[in-house]
Motif scaffolding. Structure first.
Motif, short mmCIF file in Angstrom:
data_model
loop_
_atom_site.label_atom_id
_atom_site.label_comp_id
_atom_site.label_asym_id
_atom_site.label_seq_id
_atom_site.Cartn_x
_atom_site.Cartn_y
_atom_site.Cartn_z
N THR A 114 0.15 -46.74 -60.35
CA THR A 114 0.52 -46.19 -59.04
C THR A 114 0.61 -47.29 -58.00
O THR A 114 1.56 -47.32 -57.20
CB THR A 114 -0.51 -45.14 -58.59
N LEU A 148 7.68 -43.60 -60.22
CA LEU A 148 6.68 -43.22 -61.23
C LEU A 148 7.29 -42.46 -62.40
O LEU A 148 6.60 -42.20 -63.38
CB LEU A 148 5.60 -42.35 -60.58
N GLY A 205 4.75 -49.80 -63.99
CA GLY A 205 5.04 -49.44 -62.61
C GLY A 205 6.36 -50.02 -62.12
O GLY A 205 7.04 -49.43 -61.29
N LEU A 261 -2.46 -40.58 -64.06
CA LEU A 261 -1.77 -41.86 -63.98
C LEU A 261 -2.79 -42.98 -63.76
O LEU A 261 -3.69 -42.84 -62.93
CB LEU A 261 -0.77 -41.86 -62.82
N ARG A 317 -4.38 -42.67 -52.44
CA ARG A 317 -3.24 -42.06 -53.13
C ARG A 317 -3.35 -42.27 -54.64
O ARG A 317 -3.11 -41.35 -55.43
CB ARG A 317 -1.93 -42.67 -52.62
N ALA A 318 -3.73 -43.48 -55.04
CA ALA A 318 -3.86 -43.76 -56.48
C ALA A 318 -4.94 -42.90 -57.11
O ALA A 318 -4.80 -42.44 -58.26
CB ALA A 318 -4.15 -45.24 -56.69
N LEU A 371 -3.56 -39.29 -57.56
CA LEU A 371 -2.60 -39.20 -58.66
C LEU A 371 -3.26 -39.42 -60.01
O LEU A 371 -2.80 -38.88 -61.03
CB LEU A 371 -1.45 -40.19 -58.45
N GLN A 372 -4.34 -40.16 -60.02
CA GLN A 372 -5.09 -40.30 -61.27
C GLN A 372 -5.73 -38.98 -61.65
O GLN A 372 -5.71 -38.57 -62.83
CB GLN A 372 -6.16 -41.38 -61.13
N VAL A 418 2.65 -35.91 -55.64
CA VAL A 418 3.01 -37.21 -55.05
C VAL A 418 3.18 -37.06 -53.53
O VAL A 418 2.77 -37.94 -52.77
CB VAL A 418 4.28 -37.77 -55.69
N CYS A 474 3.77 -49.36 -58.54
CA CYS A 474 4.96 -48.62 -58.08
C CYS A 474 5.04 -48.63 -56.55
O CYS A 474 6.13 -48.79 -55.97
CB CYS A 474 4.93 -47.19 -58.59
#
Length: 326
Positions: free
Chosen positions: A124, A76, A210, A119, A109-110, A113-114, A86, A127
């Motif tokens: 995400t 990332l 990504g 992100l 997870r996405a 992280l957003q 992360v 990646c």
């Protein structure tokens, strides 16, 4: 307001039938593996379990999750001060993938992280796909090495392993070359309705971002090194778990089990790989004349403790992040 991670709608009849089919398959596979193990052999194997080795194996496997998180942070291109986010998101993903169907942990997870790093979800996920393809590539190379050694050629033809290798390399090449400005995506975009062109172009751009690390040595080299570190850690954890259940962790046995178990569950057939992992363990360890009772107990015990520990850590982070199932 808490963010939501979608789960299958319980009122949807087709989804209920699909989930029931998966649970039935898991039960059938688990039952077959248990039948092969036989009750008398299980009782003898349980008495030989070494708790200290098992606890150490769980700690090593949890450490491998941390290395995977660092690898994703590199993919990332996350700043150093954001890497803790992360790590947290990756433990949530591992817990979600173990407990929820359809690898919904990746979506969780996405979402994290957003919220924490702004992100795009697509970036995400792309990646994460790159890192999973690197895992797949390494495992396929291990499989080819084992076949060249002469192991398991009756059960798996080398041509299939070469096909898996070609698919893995092709997928990585497509991802690394994905760019809305390239010739082949532009030809596809021209065929789309005008109202969709902008959306698809943004989607391709986020996906290409990504996979950007595959095009630069500064990122690709650490990704390769960390992938080797991840699987070295996984191999050590597997060896310790085998030792805990009274199975001598010979190098060839460890590498074979590592390869077959992880390739076999790369596409999850059942929730939490219940049943699938047990069958693969019995078959893989059976190549080395390990009794089915020991192989079955190893699979149930090690996977249960790993899932429980990762689910506990991931669950704590899940609640702390204010996520909820909806």
């Amino acid at each position: 307001m808490p963010a939501s991670v979608p789960e299958p709608n319980a009122e949807s009849s087709p989804r209920r039938r699909w989930l029931l089919a998966l649970v039935t398959l898991a039960g059938a596979l688990f039952g077959w593996a248990a039948y092969q193990a036989q009750l008398a052999g299980l009782q003898e194997s349980i008495r030989s379990v070494a708790g200290g080795w098992l606890a150490l194996a769980v700690l090593v496997r949890l450490a491998s999750v941390g290395i995977k998180a660092l690898r994703l942070a590199v993919a990332l291109d996350a700043p150093a001060h954001c890497r803790a986010h992360v790590v947290v998101a990756t433990y949530i993903a591992v817990a979600g993938n173990a407990l929820l169907p359809a690898r919904l942990g990746e979506l969780a997870r996405a979402v994290v992280l957003q919220r924490r790093m702004q992100l795009p979800i697509t970036r995400t996920l792309s990646c994460a796909l790159v890192t999973q393809l690197l895992d797949w590539l390494l495992l396929v190379l291990l499989l080819l090495a084992l076949l060249a050694w002469g192991l398991g050629q009756r059960q798996l033809r080398p041509e299939y392993a070469w096909l898996l290798l070609l698919v893995s390399v092709a997928a990585l090449l497509v991802l690394s070359g994905l760019d809305a400005r390239a010739a082949w995506p532009r030809r596809i975009l021209r065929r789309l309705p005008p109202r969709l062109v902008g959306r698809v172009e943004r989607l391709l751009h986020e996906m290409s971002q990504g996979a950007l690390g595959l095009r630069t040595f500064r990122v690709a080299a650490p990704l390769a090194v960390l992938t080797i570190a991840v699987w070295s850690c996984e191999a050590l954890g597997l060896a310790l778990a085998l030792r805990a259940f009274g199975i001598a962790p010979r190098p060839l046995l460890v590498l074979t089990s590592l390869t077959l178990l992880n390739l076999g569950v790369a596409v999850p057939l059942t929730p939490g790989n219940v049943g699938t992992h047990q069958v693969l363990s019995v078959l893989a360890l059976g190549l080395f004349a390990v009794p089915a009772s020991k192989a079955f107990l190893f699979s149930v015990g090690s996977s249960a403790l790993t899932v429980l520990s990762s689910a506990t850590i991931g669950g704590v982070f899940f609640i702390r992040e204010g996520l909820r199932l909806a």
